[in-house]
Motif scaffolding. Structure first.
Motif, PDB file in Angstrom:
ATOM      1  N   GLY A  79       0.803  -1.222   0.000  1.00  9.66           N
ATOM      2  CA  GLY A  79       0.000   0.000   0.000  1.00  9.66           C
ATOM      3  C   GLY A  79       0.833   1.267   0.000  1.00  9.66           C
ATOM      4  N   LEU A  80       0.183   2.365  -0.369  1.00  4.36           N
ATOM      5  CA  LEU A  80       0.783   3.694  -0.358  1.00  4.36           C
ATOM      6  C   LEU A  80       0.216   4.494   0.800  1.00  4.36           C
ATOM      7  CD1 LEU A  80       0.568   4.569  -4.173  1.00  4.36           C
ATOM      8  CD2 LEU A  80       2.560   3.723  -2.918  1.00  4.36           C
ATOM      9  N   ALA A  81       0.969   5.496   1.229  1.00  5.35           N
ATOM     10  CA  ALA A  81       0.508   6.324   2.349  1.00  5.35           C
ATOM     11  C   ALA A  81       0.843   7.791   2.075  1.00  5.35           C
ATOM     12  CB  ALA A  81       1.124   5.814   3.651  1.00  5.35           C
ATOM     13  N   ALA A  82       1.539   8.452   3.009  1.00  6.00           N
ATOM     14  CA  ALA A  82       1.722   9.897   2.898  1.00  6.00           C
ATOM     15  C   ALA A  82       2.702  10.307   1.807  1.00  6.00           C
ATOM     16  CB  ALA A  82       2.171  10.468   4.238  1.00  6.00           C
ATOM     17  N   ALA A  83       3.790   9.574   1.627  1.00  6.11           N
ATOM     18  CA  ALA A  83       4.854  10.021   0.717  1.00  6.11           C
ATOM     19  C   ALA A  83       4.338  10.274  -0.690  1.00  6.11           C
ATOM     20  CB  ALA A  83       5.987   9.000   0.694  1.00  6.11           C
ATOM     21  N   HIS A  84       3.537   9.348  -1.221  1.00  5.02           N
ATOM     22  CA  HIS A  84       3.017   9.529  -2.573  1.00  5.02           C
ATOM     23  C   HIS A  84       1.901  10.570  -2.621  1.00  5.02           C
ATOM     24  CE1 HIS A  84       5.461   6.185  -3.985  1.00  5.02           C
ATOM     25  NE2 HIS A  84       5.097   6.529  -5.213  1.00  5.02           N
ATOM     26  N   ALA A  85       1.177  10.730  -1.543  1.00  7.17           N
ATOM     27  CA  ALA A  85       0.165  11.787  -1.498  1.00  7.17           C
ATOM     28  C   ALA A  85       0.832  13.164  -1.546  1.00  7.17           C
ATOM     29  CB  ALA A  85      -0.685  11.654  -0.240  1.00  7.17           C
ATOM     30  N   ILE A  86       1.958  13.302  -0.850  1.00  3.19           N
ATOM     31  CA  ILE A  86       2.702  14.561  -0.898  1.00  3.19           C
ATOM     32  C   ILE A  86       3.208  14.820  -2.312  1.00  3.19           C
ATOM     33  CG2 ILE A  86       4.703  15.837  -0.013  1.00  3.19           C
ATOM     34  CD1 ILE A  86       2.429  15.431   2.034  1.00  3.19           C
ATOM     35  N   HIS A  87       3.685  13.765  -2.976  1.00  6.37           N
ATOM     36  CA  HIS A  87       4.082  13.923  -4.386  1.00  6.37           C
ATOM     37  C   HIS A  87       2.937  14.503  -5.206  1.00  6.37           C
ATOM     38  CE1 HIS A  87       3.589  12.437  -8.510  1.00  6.37           C
ATOM     39  NE2 HIS A  87       4.883  12.718  -8.643  1.00  6.37           N
ATOM     40  N   ASN A  88       1.750  13.923  -5.046  1.00 10.31           N
ATOM     41  CA  ASN A  88       0.605  14.405  -5.819  1.00 10.31           C
ATOM     42  C   ASN A  88       0.272  15.849  -5.459  1.00 10.31           C
ATOM     43  OD1 ASN A  88       0.495  11.860  -6.929  1.00 10.31           O
ATOM     44  ND2 ASN A  88      -1.159  11.142  -5.605  1.00 10.31           N
ATOM     45  N   GLY A  89       0.425  16.189  -4.179  1.00  3.88           N
ATOM     46  CA  GLY A  89       0.193  17.567  -3.760  1.00  3.88           C
ATOM     47  C   GLY A  89       1.178  18.533  -4.389  1.00  3.88           C
ATOM     48  N   LEU A  90       2.422  18.097  -4.534  1.00  4.81           N
ATOM     49  CA  LEU A  90       3.462  18.973  -5.101  1.00  4.81           C
ATOM     50  C   LEU A  90       3.204  19.314  -6.563  1.00  4.81           C
ATOM     51  CD1 LEU A  90       6.594  17.345  -3.439  1.00  4.81           C
ATOM     52  CD2 LEU A  90       5.876  19.724  -3.143  1.00  4.81           C
ATOM     53  N   THR A  91       2.386  18.506  -7.245  1.00  6.35           N
ATOM     54  CA  THR A  91       2.080  18.821  -8.644  1.00  6.35           C
ATOM     55  C   THR A  91       1.246  20.089  -8.762  1.00  6.35           C
ATOM     56  OG1 THR A  91       0.044  17.479  -8.757  1.00  6.35           O
ATOM     57  CG2 THR A  91       2.129  16.369  -9.255  1.00  6.35           C
ATOM     58  N   ALA A  92       0.724  20.585  -7.644  1.00 10.34           N
ATOM     59  CA  ALA A  92      -0.019  21.851  -7.657  1.00 10.34           C
ATOM     60  C   ALA A  92       0.893  23.043  -7.897  1.00 10.34           C
ATOM     61  CB  ALA A  92      -0.775  22.032  -6.338  1.00 10.34           C
ATOM     62  N   LEU A  93       2.197  22.848  -7.679  1.00  3.99           N
ATOM     63  CA  LEU A  93       3.163  23.941  -7.847  1.00  3.99           C
ATOM     64  C   LEU A  93       3.881  23.791  -9.176  1.00  3.99           C
ATOM     65  CD1 LEU A  93       4.749  24.083  -4.266  1.00  3.99           C
ATOM     66  CD2 LEU A  93       2.670  25.197  -5.122  1.00  3.99           C
ATOM     67  N   GLU A  94       3.693  24.760 -10.045  1.00  5.10           N
ATOM     68  CA  GLU A  94       4.298  24.688 -11.375  1.00  5.10           C
ATOM     69  C   GLU A  94       5.822  24.592 -11.296  1.00  5.10           C
ATOM     70  OE1 GLU A  94       4.195  27.101 -15.647  1.00  5.10           O
ATOM     71  OE2 GLU A  94       2.901  27.723 -13.977  1.00  5.10           O
ATOM     72  N   GLU A  95       6.410  25.160 -10.245  1.00  3.48           N
ATOM     73  CA  GLU A  95       7.875  25.128 -10.104  1.00  3.48           C
ATOM     74  C   GLU A  95       8.430  23.713 -10.012  1.00  3.48           C
ATOM     75  OE1 GLU A  95       6.855  28.385  -6.938  1.00  3.48           O
ATOM     76  OE2 GLU A  95       5.705  26.885  -8.068  1.00  3.48           O
ATOM     77  N   VAL A 101       8.813  12.306  -4.671  1.00  2.00           N
ATOM     78  CA  VAL A 101       8.470  11.279  -3.685  1.00  2.00           C
ATOM     79  C   VAL A 101       9.495  11.247  -2.551  1.00  2.00           C
ATOM     80  CG1 VAL A 101       8.234   8.792  -3.285  1.00  2.00           C
ATOM     81  CG2 VAL A 101       7.145   9.842  -5.265  1.00  2.00           C
ATOM     82  N   SER A 102      10.771  11.488  -2.866  1.00  2.00           N
ATOM     83  CA  SER A 102      11.795  11.452  -1.815  1.00  2.00           C
ATOM     84  C   SER A 102      11.538  12.536  -0.773  1.00  2.00           C
ATOM     85  CB  SER A 102      13.201  11.599  -2.401  1.00  2.00           C
ATOM     86  OG  SER A 102      13.409  12.885  -2.934  1.00  2.00           O
ATOM     87  N   PHE A 103      11.159  13.725  -1.226  1.00  2.00           N
ATOM     88  CA  PHE A 103      10.803  14.776  -0.259  1.00  2.00           C
ATOM     89  C   PHE A 103       9.518  14.385   0.463  1.00  2.00           C
ATOM     90  CE2 PHE A 103       8.687  18.799   0.909  1.00  2.00           C
ATOM     91  CZ  PHE A 103       9.639  19.290   1.792  1.00  2.00           C
ATOM     92  N   GLY A 104       8.587  13.754  -0.258  1.00 10.17           N
ATOM     93  CA  GLY A 104       7.363  13.281   0.381  1.00 10.17           C
ATOM     94  C   GLY A 104       7.644  12.253   1.464  1.00 10.17           C
ATOM     95  N   THR A 105       8.685  11.451   1.281  1.00 12.87           N
ATOM     96  CA  THR A 105       9.061  10.461   2.291  1.00 12.87           C
ATOM     97  C   THR A 105       9.510  11.139   3.576  1.00 12.87           C
ATOM     98  OG1 THR A 105       9.722   8.881   0.584  1.00 12.87           O
ATOM     99  CG2 THR A 105      10.605   8.513   2.798  1.00 12.87           C
TER     100      THR A 105
END
Length: 361
Positions: free
Chosen positions: A249-265, A275-279
């Motif tokens: 299963g997946l948890a917070a790390a991949h959710a943070i990745h998906n959240g980061l796609t909100a930032l064009e930068e 994902v590494s920062f999400g970890t």
């Protein structure tokens, strides 16, 4: 308790594996749709020609755009139907492979995935990550089965830019920590069951392999040669991470990745880099032991993975940006809700700032 383990039907990893592609295509039919960019095709065309000379099969070149989008999938489904292809092949990075899996599922065909880089665990999974044409996360698509064949030619991966390999390490880095969180929460894995001991063991072995062989593998990749360390990291990035995440299963790390796609930068960054920062944010959320957090920070810095928002291209960190990431990360169906405790947008907001501060220091 219902436990489920899923995996590809066949995983083949070998120096020169692509030359034997015909053997696997012909087990399904004679005509294959190839989903691959022009650049990736040109990289391996010589080897594909050898494969075509070895066995009598046909390739229909379908091409591939920059993103796995709904529109691109529909275009390739039409090509597949028009040319009466009997198997789909995805060749390239994770987005090309995800697109091929989507085409195969919609066309009720077998699929062969051939990664030319070891940047994600997409080659083994029974799902696709779909984006819009701006590179923003849209949805996960889940399929009835995993790829029929995963064909990994380590000689091709050794010649790819080392950044792809390191990004794969970033994706694989999350596997054990997310698997551990899902086990603690009794959360469901991708096929809807609970994790097996084998899946957890694969996830843990993935992390241990990263710590042991990453620096040696980076050196080999920079020299464009295949060593045992590089073989081990390719297996960790591709197979161990794939088994670990999908069957645990997946948890917070991949959710943070998906959240980061909100930032064009962040759009220039690869999946595993985010994902590494999400970890790290994941570990902050669960208040992991200090020595474990320090070990992960040290690992990321040693191989060149992001440890703060600036490393992801976010030079000016504002409350508005962090809240946008936190909001998207905690959307209703996000995997962050597999954590063994409730996670709110405010929790993620605080964890991102904390992870960023520690990473800058």
């Amino acid at each position: 308790m219902r436990k489920i383990l899923i995996s590809p039907s066949k995983y083949v990893q070998e120096n020169g594996a692509l030359e034997n592609l015909g053997e696997y295509v012909l087990s399904f039919g004679k005509k294959a749709l190839l989903v691959a960019s022009e650049e990736d095709c040109s990289r391996v065309q010589g080897t594909l020609d050898k494969a075509l000379n070895k066995k009598a099969f046909q390739i229909v070149y379908g091409g591939f755009g920059a993103e796995c989008t709904g529109e691109e999938v529909e275009r390739l489904i039409s090509v597949c139907k028009e040319k009466q292809c009997e198997v789909a092949i995805g060749l390239g990075g994770g987005k090309a492979l995800d697109t091929a899996k989507a085409v195969a599922d919609a066309s009720d065909l077998p699929v062969i995935t051939i990664p030319t880089i070891a940047s994600t665990d997409a080659p083994c999974s029974s799902l696709s990550v779909v984006y819009n044409d701006k590179g923003e996360f849209q949805e996960y698509r889940f399929y009835k089965s995993n790829p029929d064949v995963v064909l990994v030619d380590t000689a091709i991966i050794a010649k790819a830019p080392v950044r792809f390999l390191v990004a794969g390490m970033g994706d694989a880095l999350s596997t054990y920590f997310e698997a551990r969180a899902c086990r603690r929460a009794f959360a469901s894995n991708i096929p809807g069951g609970k994790s097996t001991k084998l899946a957890i063991a694969a996830a843990k072995l993935c992390y241990e392999t990263l710590l042991e062989d990453s620096l040696k593998a980076v050196a080999a990749c920079k020299a464009n040669v295949v060593t045992q360390a590089l073989e081990n990291i390719i297996e960790a990035n591709t197979l161990l991470s794939g088994l670990g995440f999908e069957s645990s299963g997946l948890a917070a790390a991949h959710a943070i990745h998906n959240g980061l796609t909100a930032l064009e930068e962040t759009h220039h960054c690869y999946h595993g880099e985010k994902v590494s920062f999400g970890t790290i944010v994941h570990l902050i959320l669960e208040n992991a032991p200090q020595e474990e957090i320090e070990e992960v920070y040290a690992y990321c810095k040693s191989v060149g993975l992001p440890t703060c928002l600036a490393d992801l291209g976010v030079k000016e960190v504002t409350d508005e940006k962090v809240r946008a990431v936190a909001k998207l990360s905690t959307a209703q169906n996000e995997t962050i809700h597999n954590m063994p405790f409730e996670v709110t947008m405010e929790d993620v907001y605080a964890a991102i700032y904390t992870a960023d501060k520690l990473g800058r220091n």
